[in-house]
Design an enzyme around this catalytic site. Structure first.
Site, PDB file in Angstrom:
ATOM      1  N   LYS A 200       1.159  -1.072  -0.200  1.00  0.00           N
ATOM      2  CA  LYS A 200       0.541  -0.045   0.022  1.00  0.00           C
ATOM      3  C   LYS A 200       0.358   1.203  -0.296  1.00  0.00           C
ATOM      4  O   LYS A 200       0.621   2.047  -1.090  1.00  0.00           O
ATOM      5  CB  LYS A 200      -1.259  -0.008   1.364  1.00  0.00           C
ATOM      6  CG  LYS A 200      -1.623   1.334   1.310  1.00  0.00           C
ATOM      7  CD  LYS A 200      -2.874   0.855   2.544  1.00  0.00           C
ATOM      8  CE  LYS A 200      -3.629   2.361   2.991  1.00  0.00           C
ATOM      9  NZ  LYS A 200      -4.700   1.952   3.469  1.00  0.00           N
ATOM     10  N   GLU A 206      10.853  -4.248   4.492  1.00  0.00           N
ATOM     11  CA  GLU A 206      10.751  -5.644   3.310  1.00  0.00           C
ATOM     12  C   GLU A 206      10.281  -6.158   2.758  1.00  0.00           C
ATOM     13  O   GLU A 206      11.093  -6.401   1.942  1.00  0.00           O
ATOM     14  CB  GLU A 206       9.885  -6.852   4.723  1.00  0.00           C
ATOM     15  CG  GLU A 206       9.941  -6.883   6.258  1.00  0.00           C
ATOM     16  CD  GLU A 206       9.406  -5.831   7.074  1.00  0.00           C
ATOM     17  OE1 GLU A 206       9.252  -4.727   6.686  1.00  0.00           O
ATOM     18  OE2 GLU A 206       8.846  -5.882   8.316  1.00  0.00           O
ATOM     19  N   GLY A 259      -4.899  -1.765   4.631  1.00  0.00           N
ATOM     20  CA  GLY A 259      -4.008  -2.704   4.601  1.00  0.00           C
ATOM     21  C   GLY A 259      -4.645  -4.241   4.643  1.00  0.00           C
ATOM     22  O   GLY A 259      -5.017  -4.570   4.133  1.00  0.00           O
ATOM     23  N   ARG A 260      -5.004  -4.938   5.971  1.00  0.00           N
ATOM     24  CA  ARG A 260      -5.719  -5.458   6.462  1.00  0.00           C
ATOM     25  C   ARG A 260      -7.080  -5.492   5.609  1.00  0.00           C
ATOM     26  O   ARG A 260      -7.426  -6.672   6.380  1.00  0.00           O
ATOM     27  CB  ARG A 260      -5.915  -5.592   8.225  1.00  0.00           C
ATOM     28  CG  ARG A 260      -6.283  -4.569   8.735  1.00  0.00           C
ATOM     29  CD  ARG A 260      -5.914  -4.634  10.074  1.00  0.00           C
ATOM     30  NE  ARG A 260      -6.245  -3.774  10.814  1.00  0.00           N
ATOM     31  CZ  ARG A 260      -5.582  -2.254  11.207  1.00  0.00           C
ATOM     32  NH1 ARG A 260      -4.565  -2.488  10.330  1.00  0.00           N
ATOM     33  NH2 ARG A 260      -6.256  -1.297  12.007  1.00  0.00           N
ATOM     34  N   GLU A 345      -4.684  -6.009  14.942  1.00  0.00           N
ATOM     35  CA  GLU A 345      -3.986  -5.073  15.168  1.00  0.00           C
ATOM     36  C   GLU A 345      -5.525  -4.265  14.612  1.00  0.00           C
ATOM     37  O   GLU A 345      -5.063  -2.250  14.955  1.00  0.00           O
ATOM     38  CB  GLU A 345      -3.742  -5.201  12.724  1.00  0.00           C
ATOM     39  CG  GLU A 345      -2.680  -3.452  12.778  1.00  0.00           C
ATOM     40  CD  GLU A 345      -2.178  -3.810  11.123  1.00  0.00           C
ATOM     41  OE1 GLU A 345      -0.577  -3.942  11.207  1.00  0.00           O
ATOM     42  OE2 GLU A 345      -2.381  -4.166  10.058  1.00  0.00           O
ATOM     43  N   HIS A 376      -4.497 -32.957  18.082  1.00  0.00           N
ATOM     44  CA  HIS A 376      -3.044 -33.577  18.546  1.00  0.00           C
ATOM     45  C   HIS A 376      -1.754 -32.706  19.664  1.00  0.00           C
ATOM     46  O   HIS A 376      -0.956 -33.591  18.989  1.00  0.00           O
ATOM     47  CB  HIS A 376      -2.729 -34.342  18.041  1.00  0.00           C
ATOM     48  CG  HIS A 376      -3.994 -35.685  16.788  1.00  0.00           C
ATOM     49  ND1 HIS A 376      -3.944 -36.649  17.580  1.00  0.00           N
ATOM     50  CD2 HIS A 376      -5.155 -35.520  16.285  1.00  0.00           C
ATOM     51  CE1 HIS A 376      -5.300 -37.365  17.605  1.00  0.00           C
ATOM     52  NE2 HIS A 376      -5.733 -36.440  15.823  1.00  0.00           N
ATOM     53  N   LYS A 505       9.203  -0.313  14.221  1.00  0.00           N
ATOM     54  CA  LYS A 505      10.076  -0.248  12.805  1.00  0.00           C
ATOM     55  C   LYS A 505      11.614   0.882  13.031  1.00  0.00           C
ATOM     56  O   LYS A 505      12.004   0.792  11.693  1.00  0.00           O
ATOM     57  CB  LYS A 505       9.373   0.177  11.855  1.00  0.00           C
ATOM     58  CG  LYS A 505       7.912  -0.584  11.648  1.00  0.00           C
ATOM     59  CD  LYS A 505       6.957  -0.281   9.877  1.00  0.00           C
ATOM     60  CE  LYS A 505       6.166  -1.491   9.708  1.00  0.00           C
ATOM     61  NZ  LYS A 505       5.155  -0.294   9.525  1.00  0.00           N
TER      62      LYS A 505
END
Ligand code: F6P
Length: 540
Positions: A200, A206, A259-260, A345, A376, A505
């Site tokens: 965005k 990253e 973004g999410r 978030e 399990h 960040k």
């Protein structure tokens, strides 16, 4: 509102001795009264301790919080993300009609439709082979480079829709750890691979770092023609141009898409490439159907509102501070991770919209894994641990593997068995009888009875749908989005910003020089000790 909060707490105090099984015994229609459906999606919340009085009080809470008008404000495009002065209009990306949605005096729908059509024609050309590699071949693979909201949605949905995947193979790189991109590119041929850079902001370290690595990889094979294998998705068109990505393969969106919440638009490009136009549109339709339901159904029958209210009941009134997402659907393996970002978030906040400290706990800790695998691993704690974890099961009536329907039967039986076991538990009397039937000697009976007893009365909800189609997936994601919104409104927080991700960040930028040899004695002792350890020469 404080009166209703007190009423709810008092009600809980008075009824906490009443077990969920007793609630079923008292009301033969409990399942009908404590479940709701929308377009084939069922939400069963009858296996919780909520009764009519509690639910009515929760509905009052939503009403007093002004949820109805806040829903309208969101869909209308009001700047409800107050700390960033923006609308939150992911709903417009999947709107199936031409009703104008105004942002700053302008109808945003024509541009949304135009971008969707551009995405569809690009994806269509890539899928058919009409859009070719620089050497005239067909693209076989697509690598999406993005992180957070520019990764999790497409990753989750691509996996969820595997039975519909008939386009090029799709791969995802997100972590700045060089291992991620190395392992991904190792199996791929740059001659037939398209790289999508999805960000965005187009500044995320990253993504920009991985993008540079991928571009070098393309250049080594294709030289100056590398840009023919690049596409981008962003709100920052100046930055995509700077990176040399041809405008015809750049898909823009506005900053009012969080973004999410972004997989419905250009960020969903890999999904569109994987499953094609009709399936992608079906996913949008599922979400749009949930939007209509959220806007029109009365709160007592409104799935996202009910899911939100059950969440409030569990976290604020019962004091359970986590929720487990347990899809009995292997293809939803990444749903827990997706919902972690969506929920944590959005609602991991400690101040209200006005900037004052919140008065109650907000977003719970969200985690999970698909069943039956989780059974399990960590279900032991769910059944007999000291924490009560409200469980959220997801299950389809049928799978896509008709020839393996007996396996799906087993899956369904396991899913229902788990919610039943959480609710019923095993009494000391039953445990004792079991121990005796297993031949436990008399002297050991008390001890073994304690170990074999399950407290039960542990709440769960179940989402059931006919099949994990693109439509159903769209419904499920939109349901959770609106649940997060509902809870955020009741807590009085902004579910659309994420200031809490900034500090780490910033500090990472400051620490990089230290990692690369600079010194800074003002850092704390732990950080300096770790820097020393991590920069020491590699042991033989
Ligand atoms: O670090 C958090 C975050 O800002 C998320 O909100 C976002 O989805 C992600 O980073 C990626 O951001 P971008 O799409 O701008 O690269």
């Amino acid at each position: 509102m404080s009166e209703i909060w007190s009423k709810l707490s008092e009600h809980r105090r008075q009824t906490s001795e009443m077990s969920i099984t007793e609630l079923f015994e008292r009301d033969q229609n409990r399942f009908q009264s404590f479940s709701a459906q929308a377009d084939g999606l069922l939400l069963d919340f009858s296996k919780t301790a909520l009764d009519e009085t509690g639910l009515n009080a929760l509905v009052d809470l939503a009403e007093q919080a002004g949820l109805a008008s806040k829903i309208e404000a969101m869909f209308r495009g009001d700047p409800i993300n107050v700390t960033e002065g923006r609308a939150a209009l992911h709903t417009a990306l999947r709107s199936q009609n031409d009703t104008a949605v105004m942002v700053d005096g302008q109808d945003v729908m024509p541009e949304i439709h135009q971008t969707l059509q551009r995405m569809e024609s690009f994806a269509g050309a890539l899928r058919s082979g009409a859009y070719k590699t620089v050497t005239g071949a067909q693209f076989t693979d697509v690598v999406n480079i993005g992180i957070g909201g520019s990764d999790l949605g497409p990753v989750m949905a691509t996996r969820a829709l595997a039975p519909y995947h008939d386009g090029p193979r799709c791969h995802y790189v997100s972590n700045v750890d060089g291992a991620d991109i190395t392992d991904c590119l190792a199996g791929l041929d740059p001659q037939t691979t398209l790289i999508i850079i999805a960000s965005k902001s187009f500044t995320t370290i990253e993504t920009m770092t991985n993008a540079a690595t991928a571009i070098s990889w393309l250049r080594a094979a294709l030289g100056d023609q590398a840009s023919g294998h690049l596409a981008a998705v962003s709100t920052a068109l100046d930055k995509t141009t700077e990176m040399g990505i041809p405008p015809e393969r750049v898909f823009g969106f506005a900053d009012w898409v969080g973004g999410r919440y972004s997989l419905w638009g250009p960020v969903g490009l890999p999904i569109l490439i994987a499953v094609g136009r009709d399936n992608f549109r079906a996913m949008l339709s599922g979400a749009a159907a949930m939007d209509r339901h959220f806007q029109t159904a009365d709160f007592r029958h409104n799935l996202p509102v009910l899911l939100g209210l059950v969440g409030i009941w569990h976290s604020n009134i019962c004091g359970y501070n986590t929720r487990a997402i347990l899809p009995y659907e292997q293809r939803l393996a990444r749903l827990p991770a997706y919902l972690q970002q969506l929920d944590m978030e959005s609602n991991g906040k400690s101040v209200t919209l006005e900037g004052s400290p919140v008065r109650r706990t907000t977003g719970p800790i969200v985690w999970g894994e698909p069943g039956t695998n989780g059974q399990h691993a960590f279900y032991q704690l769910l059944h007999q641990g000291t924490h009560v974890v409200p469980a959220e099961f997801l299950i389809a009536a049928e799978g896509h593997e008709a020839e393996l329907s007996h396996q799906h039967d087993l899956l369904k039986a396991n899913c229902l068995a788990q919610s039943e076991a959480l609710m019923l538990g095993r009494s000391a009397q039953q445990a004792r009888a079991l121990a005796q039937s297993r031949g436990i000697p008399e002297g050991d009976l008390d001890r073994m009875t304690a170990h074999l007893t399950f407290p039960g009365n542990r709440p769960s909800i179940t989402l059931a749908y006919p099949r994990l189609t693109p439509f159903a997936l769209g419904q499920i994601i939109a349901l959770y989005e609106h649940r997060v919104f509902t809870e955020g409104v009741i807590w009085g927080i902004n579910s659309f910003d994420q200031w809490g991700v900034e500090l780490g960040k910033e500090l990472a930028v400051g620490l990089l020089p230290l990692i690369q040899g600079a010194t800074d004695s003002s850092k704390d002792g732990s950080t300096l000790g770790l820097v020393a350890k991590l920069t020491a020469s590699t042991p033989a």
